[in-house]
Design an enzyme around this catalytic site. Structure first.
Site, mmCIF file in Angstrom:
data_model
loop_
_atom_site.group_PDB
_atom_site.id
_atom_site.type_symbol
_atom_site.label_atom_id
_atom_site.label_comp_id
_atom_site.label_asym_id
_atom_site.label_seq_id
_atom_site.Cartn_x
_atom_site.Cartn_y
_atom_site.Cartn_z
ATOM 1 N N SER A 1 -33.280 -53.213 -39.394
ATOM 2 C CA SER A 1 -33.940 -51.955 -39.700
ATOM 3 C C SER A 1 -32.905 -50.887 -40.064
ATOM 4 O O SER A 1 -32.141 -51.059 -41.011
ATOM 5 C CB SER A 1 -34.809 -51.546 -38.504
ATOM 6 O OG SER A 1 -35.606 -50.441 -38.790
ATOM 7 N N HIS B 1 -36.848 -53.951 -43.357
ATOM 8 C CA HIS B 1 -38.303 -53.809 -43.418
ATOM 9 C C HIS B 1 -38.636 -52.352 -43.718
ATOM 10 O O HIS B 1 -37.746 -51.511 -43.834
ATOM 11 C CB HIS B 1 -38.981 -54.289 -42.125
ATOM 12 C CG HIS B 1 -38.630 -53.496 -40.907
ATOM 13 N ND1 HIS B 1 -39.100 -53.810 -39.646
ATOM 14 C CD2 HIS B 1 -37.865 -52.376 -40.722
ATOM 15 C CE1 HIS B 1 -38.654 -52.946 -38.763
ATOM 16 N NE2 HIS B 1 -37.902 -52.065 -39.391
#
Length: 213
Positions: free
Chosen positions: A114, A139
């Site tokens: 992330s 993501h």
């Protein structure tokens, strides 16, 4: 005893009993003790470990600015082992990395997921690395705001703006098209170290150090 004023108060260390290794150095003036992070900071090494949050971000930004003030022409080495965290805290670190004159070399140890992956990709071009068994995951940002319908609408627009901005920056640093980034960040997308090189998040996989930190 020398203590690092910027040392991160990492939950992982506290959970292990709060034990931080000490390093003893001998000099003409006698012995001097450093906690391990202070000693590594002298070598221009910063650790980003655990969740990315505001307190950590402030400390890392302070260390980056401190090392730039000491020598703006010498690389800084940022080691990342993080599952991700706050976007705004991560962007504070990212903007400081881009702001200072010194190149920031990034290395993934363990995981960079992330926001951790975003910061890994944001290192100086040609100076971004993974260790062989590290994992990288990209993501889209997560939302979860609750409240009045009008407030939810406002925050929904904000998270869509953040997603668009993160995708643009990730496309810039990886060399991938914006359409590819949008597709590949639609769900959790895990990568091995070699795959992260292919994707453009890092520049090489390091198995053995070839030069001092």
């Amino acid at each position: 005893m020398s203590r690092n004023p910027f040392m991160q108060n990492m939950p992982e260390i506290q959970a292990a009993g709060g034990l931080v290794p000490m390093v003893i150095e001998q000099s003409a003036r006698g012995e001097r003790a450093y906690d391990i992070y202070s000693r590594l900071l002298k070598e221009r090494v910063i650790f980003l470990v655990g969740q990315v949050e505001d307190y950590m971000a402030n400390l890392i930004c302070a260390q980056l600015l401190f090392l730039e003030a000491e020598n703006p022409d010498k690389d800084i080495h940022l080691y990342i082992n993080s599952p991700g965290g706050s976007v705004t805290a991560g962007m504070a670190i990212y903007d400081t990395m881009q702001f200072i004159k010194a190149d920031v070399s990034t290395t993934c140890i363990g995981q960079a997921c992330s926001m951790g992956a975003f910061l890994l990709a944001g290192g100086a071009k040609g100076k971004r690395f993974c260790l062989p068994n590290s994992r990288v995951m990209i993501h889209q940002p997560l939302g979860g705001f609750q409240g009045q319908a009008s407030d939810i609408e406002i925050h929904a627009k904000e998270i869509l703006f953040i997603r668009e901005r993160l995708n643009e920056l990730l496309a810039h640093h990886t060399g991938q098209s914006l359409e590819t980034i949008e597709r590949d960040t639609n769900r959790d997308n895990f990568m091995s170290a070699p795959r992260a090189v292919e994707y453009g998040i890092v520049d090489a996989v390091h198995e053995k150090r070839q030069m001092p930190v």
